[in-house]
Design a protein around this motif. Structure first.
Motif, PDB file in Angstrom:
ATOM      1  N   PRO A  87      -4.450  -5.218   7.470  1.00  0.00           N
ATOM      2  CA  PRO A  87      -4.070  -4.380   8.611  1.00  0.00           C
ATOM      3  C   PRO A  87      -3.877  -5.229   9.868  1.00  0.00           C
ATOM      4  O   PRO A  87      -4.676  -6.135  10.138  1.00  0.00           O
ATOM      5  N   GLY A  88      -2.813  -4.947  10.581  1.00  0.00           N
ATOM      6  CA  GLY A  88      -2.479  -5.707  11.785  1.00  0.00           C
ATOM      7  C   GLY A  88      -1.438  -6.777  11.550  1.00  0.00           C
ATOM      8  O   GLY A  88      -0.805  -7.240  12.500  1.00  0.00           O
ATOM      9  N   ASP A  89      -1.254  -7.205  10.291  1.00  0.00           N
ATOM     10  CA  ASP A  89      -0.175  -8.144   9.993  1.00  0.00           C
ATOM     11  C   ASP A  89       1.158  -7.493  10.363  1.00  0.00           C
ATOM     12  O   ASP A  89       1.290  -6.266  10.340  1.00  0.00           O
ATOM     13  N   GLN A  90       2.142  -8.314  10.676  1.00  0.00           N
ATOM     14  CA  GLN A  90       3.470  -7.831  11.032  1.00  0.00           C
ATOM     15  C   GLN A  90       4.454  -8.189   9.918  1.00  0.00           C
ATOM     16  O   GLN A  90       4.290  -9.207   9.239  1.00  0.00           O
ATOM     17  N   ALA A  91       5.472  -7.351   9.760  1.00  0.00           N
ATOM     18  CA  ALA A  91       6.478  -7.582   8.713  1.00  0.00           C
ATOM     19  C   ALA A  91       7.859  -7.233   9.232  1.00  0.00           C
ATOM     20  O   ALA A  91       8.029  -6.255   9.973  1.00  0.00           O
ATOM     21  N   ILE A  92       8.822  -8.015   8.831  1.00  0.00           N
ATOM     22  CA  ILE A  92      10.217  -7.716   9.117  1.00  0.00           C
ATOM     23  C   ILE A  92      10.717  -6.747   8.056  1.00  0.00           C
ATOM     24  O   ILE A  92      10.484  -6.951   6.870  1.00  0.00           O
ATOM     25  N   PHE A  93      11.395  -5.707   8.489  1.00  0.00           N
ATOM     26  CA  PHE A  93      12.068  -4.783   7.567  1.00  0.00           C
ATOM     27  C   PHE A  93      13.476  -5.323   7.391  1.00  0.00           C
ATOM     28  O   PHE A  93      14.240  -5.410   8.344  1.00  0.00           O
ATOM     29  N   TYR A  94      13.794  -5.690   6.167  1.00  0.00           N
ATOM     30  CA  TYR A  94      15.092  -6.299   5.846  1.00  0.00           C
ATOM     31  C   TYR A  94      15.867  -5.363   4.931  1.00  0.00           C
ATOM     32  O   TYR A  94      15.362  -4.958   3.880  1.00  0.00           O
ATOM     33  N   HIS A  95      17.082  -5.014   5.352  1.00  0.00           N
ATOM     34  CA  HIS A  95      17.962  -4.207   4.506  1.00  0.00           C
ATOM     35  C   HIS A  95      18.672  -5.138   3.523  1.00  0.00           C
ATOM     36  O   HIS A  95      19.428  -6.015   3.931  1.00  0.00           O
ATOM     37  N   SER A  96      18.439  -4.925   2.242  1.00  0.00           N
ATOM     38  CA  SER A  96      19.053  -5.778   1.212  1.00  0.00           C
ATOM     39  C   SER A  96      20.327  -5.139   0.668  1.00  0.00           C
ATOM     40  O   SER A  96      20.676  -4.020   1.024  1.00  0.00           O
ATOM     41  N   ASN A  97      20.984  -5.865  -0.189  1.00  0.00           N
ATOM     42  CA  ASN A  97      22.196  -5.456  -0.909  1.00  0.00           C
ATOM     43  C   ASN A  97      23.394  -5.187  -0.007  1.00  0.00           C
ATOM     44  O   ASN A  97      24.233  -6.044   0.154  1.00  0.00           O
ATOM     45  N   THR A 133      -0.681  -1.271   7.961  1.00  0.00           N
ATOM     46  CA  THR A 133      -1.736  -0.401   8.480  1.00  0.00           C
ATOM     47  C   THR A 133      -2.897  -0.208   7.502  1.00  0.00           C
ATOM     48  O   THR A 133      -3.939   0.307   7.889  1.00  0.00           O
ATOM     49  N   ARG A 134      -2.704  -0.606   6.252  1.00  0.00           N
ATOM     50  CA  ARG A 134      -3.774  -0.527   5.257  1.00  0.00           C
ATOM     51  C   ARG A 134      -3.587  -1.642   4.250  1.00  0.00           C
ATOM     52  O   ARG A 134      -2.469  -1.894   3.798  1.00  0.00           O
ATOM     53  N   ALA A 135      -4.668  -2.294   3.901  1.00  0.00           N
ATOM     54  CA  ALA A 135      -4.607  -3.340   2.876  1.00  0.00           C
ATOM     55  C   ALA A 135      -4.202  -2.724   1.539  1.00  0.00           C
ATOM     56  O   ALA A 135      -4.150  -1.506   1.381  1.00  0.00           O
ATOM     57  N   TRP A 136      -3.975  -3.571   0.578  1.00  0.00           N
ATOM     58  CA  TRP A 136      -3.422  -3.151  -0.712  1.00  0.00           C
ATOM     59  C   TRP A 136      -4.346  -2.180  -1.441  1.00  0.00           C
ATOM     60  O   TRP A 136      -5.560  -2.177  -1.271  1.00  0.00           O
ATOM     61  N   GLN A 137      -3.695  -1.384  -2.248  1.00  0.00           N
ATOM     62  CA  GLN A 137      -4.389  -0.523  -3.211  1.00  0.00           C
ATOM     63  C   GLN A 137      -3.582  -0.570  -4.501  1.00  0.00           C
ATOM     64  O   GLN A 137      -2.402  -0.931  -4.485  1.00  0.00           O
ATOM     65  N   PRO A 138      -4.181  -0.212  -5.621  1.00  0.00           N
ATOM     66  CA  PRO A 138      -3.445  -0.227  -6.884  1.00  0.00           C
ATOM     67  C   PRO A 138      -2.243   0.729  -6.840  1.00  0.00           C
ATOM     68  O   PRO A 138      -2.303   1.795  -6.236  1.00  0.00           O
ATOM     69  N   ASP A 139      -1.175   0.311  -7.483  1.00  0.00           N
ATOM     70  CA  ASP A 139       0.057   1.098  -7.562  1.00  0.00           C
ATOM     71  C   ASP A 139       0.469   1.213  -9.021  1.00  0.00           C
ATOM     72  O   ASP A 139       0.436   0.226  -9.753  1.00  0.00           O
ATOM     73  N   GLY A 140       0.850   2.393  -9.444  1.00  0.00           N
ATOM     74  CA  GLY A 140       1.296   2.599 -10.819  1.00  0.00           C
ATOM     75  C   GLY A 140       0.175   3.093 -11.707  1.00  0.00           C
ATOM     76  O   GLY A 140      -1.009   3.000 -11.362  1.00  0.00           O
ATOM     77  N   ASP A 141       0.560   3.622 -12.847  1.00  0.00           N
ATOM     78  CA  ASP A 141      -0.406   4.214 -13.775  1.00  0.00           C
ATOM     79  C   ASP A 141      -1.413   3.207 -14.320  1.00  0.00           C
ATOM     80  O   ASP A 141      -2.563   3.541 -14.569  1.00  0.00           O
ATOM     81  N   ASP A 142      -0.983   1.964 -14.498  1.00  0.00           N
ATOM     82  CA  ASP A 142      -1.881   0.964 -15.078  1.00  0.00           C
ATOM     83  C   ASP A 142      -2.718   0.239 -14.025  1.00  0.00           C
ATOM     84  O   ASP A 142      -3.636  -0.504 -14.368  1.00  0.00           O
ATOM     85  N   GLY A 143      -2.392   0.427 -12.745  1.00  0.00           N
ATOM     86  CA  GLY A 143      -3.171  -0.176 -11.669  1.00  0.00           C
ATOM     87  C   GLY A 143      -3.006  -1.674 -11.507  1.00  0.00           C
ATOM     88  O   GLY A 143      -3.712  -2.280 -10.702  1.00  0.00           O
ATOM     89  N   LYS A 144      -2.064  -2.284 -12.218  1.00  0.00           N
ATOM     90  CA  LYS A 144      -1.917  -3.739 -12.104  1.00  0.00           C
ATOM     91  C   LYS A 144      -0.980  -4.154 -10.969  1.00  0.00           C
ATOM     92  O   LYS A 144      -0.873  -5.329 -10.666  1.00  0.00           O
ATOM     93  N   TRP A 145      -0.316  -3.185 -10.355  1.00  0.00           N
ATOM     94  CA  TRP A 145       0.589  -3.481  -9.245  1.00  0.00           C
ATOM     95  C   TRP A 145      -0.103  -3.146  -7.939  1.00  0.00           C
ATOM     96  O   TRP A 145      -1.224  -2.648  -7.941  1.00  0.00           O
ATOM     97  N   ALA A 146       0.526  -3.414  -6.813  1.00  0.00           N
ATOM     98  CA  ALA A 146      -0.100  -3.200  -5.512  1.00  0.00           C
ATOM     99  C   ALA A 146       0.882  -2.548  -4.548  1.00  0.00           C
ATOM    100  O   ALA A 146       2.098  -2.719  -4.672  1.00  0.00           O
ATOM    101  N   SER A 147       0.314  -1.820  -3.597  1.00  0.00           N
ATOM    102  CA  SER A 147       1.106  -1.261  -2.500  1.00  0.00           C
ATOM    103  C   SER A 147       0.304  -1.412  -1.214  1.00  0.00           C
ATOM    104  O   SER A 147      -0.919  -1.590  -1.244  1.00  0.00           O
TER     105      SER A 147
END
Length: 132
Positions: A43-53, A65-79
């Motif tokens: 939290p507090g880190d800054q990020a550039i929003f880049y439009h791809s493609n 605004t929030r550190a990572w939490q598991p993402d996806g059914d298997d929990g091996k990914w992060a958001s």
């Protein structure tokens, strides 16, 4: 504080969507290296929003605004959770980023297939100058 660059296709989720929503969960990243970068964000880190493609340009600044939490059914990914900070006064196109000698080591250029990459403080300063 650390700096990051997060890429999204504007027709899937763009800067205007982030403004409308007031923030979002940055999820759906399915690359191990990019996932590991998400896990480093605080939290507090800054990020550039880049439009791809289609647009291929840096368009705004976000805050983690929030550190990572598991993402996806298997929990091996992060958001992480992000919110908009400011739209860049002018988009910074990929061609300009590649043409700027001070950005020659930018991870986004070196690892062009990753949707999440770190940005060094000196590179952040250059990108902010280019977008002002």
């Amino acid at each position: 504080m650390n700096y990051w660059l997060l890429r999204s296709e504007p027709d899937a989720y763009g800067w205007d969507d982030l403004i409308r929503d007031g923030g979002t969960e940055w999820n759906g990243v399915r690359n191990y290296t990019a996932r590991n970068f998400l896990k480093e964000m605080q939290p507090g880190d800054q990020a550039i929003f880049y439009h791809s493609n289609t647009e291929k340009a840096a368009v705004g600044v976000m805050e983690i605004t929030r550190a990572w939490q598991p993402d996806g059914d298997d929990g091996k990914w992060a958001s992480v959770a992000v919110k908009p900070v400011a739209k860049l006064a002018r988009p910074v196109p990929l061609a300009d980023i590649k043409a700027e000698p001070r950005l020659k080591e930018l991870e986004m250029i070196r690892q062009s297939r990753l949707s999440v990459t770190p940005v060094r403080a000196a590179e952040w300063k250059v990108l902010m100058e280019m977008g002002s």
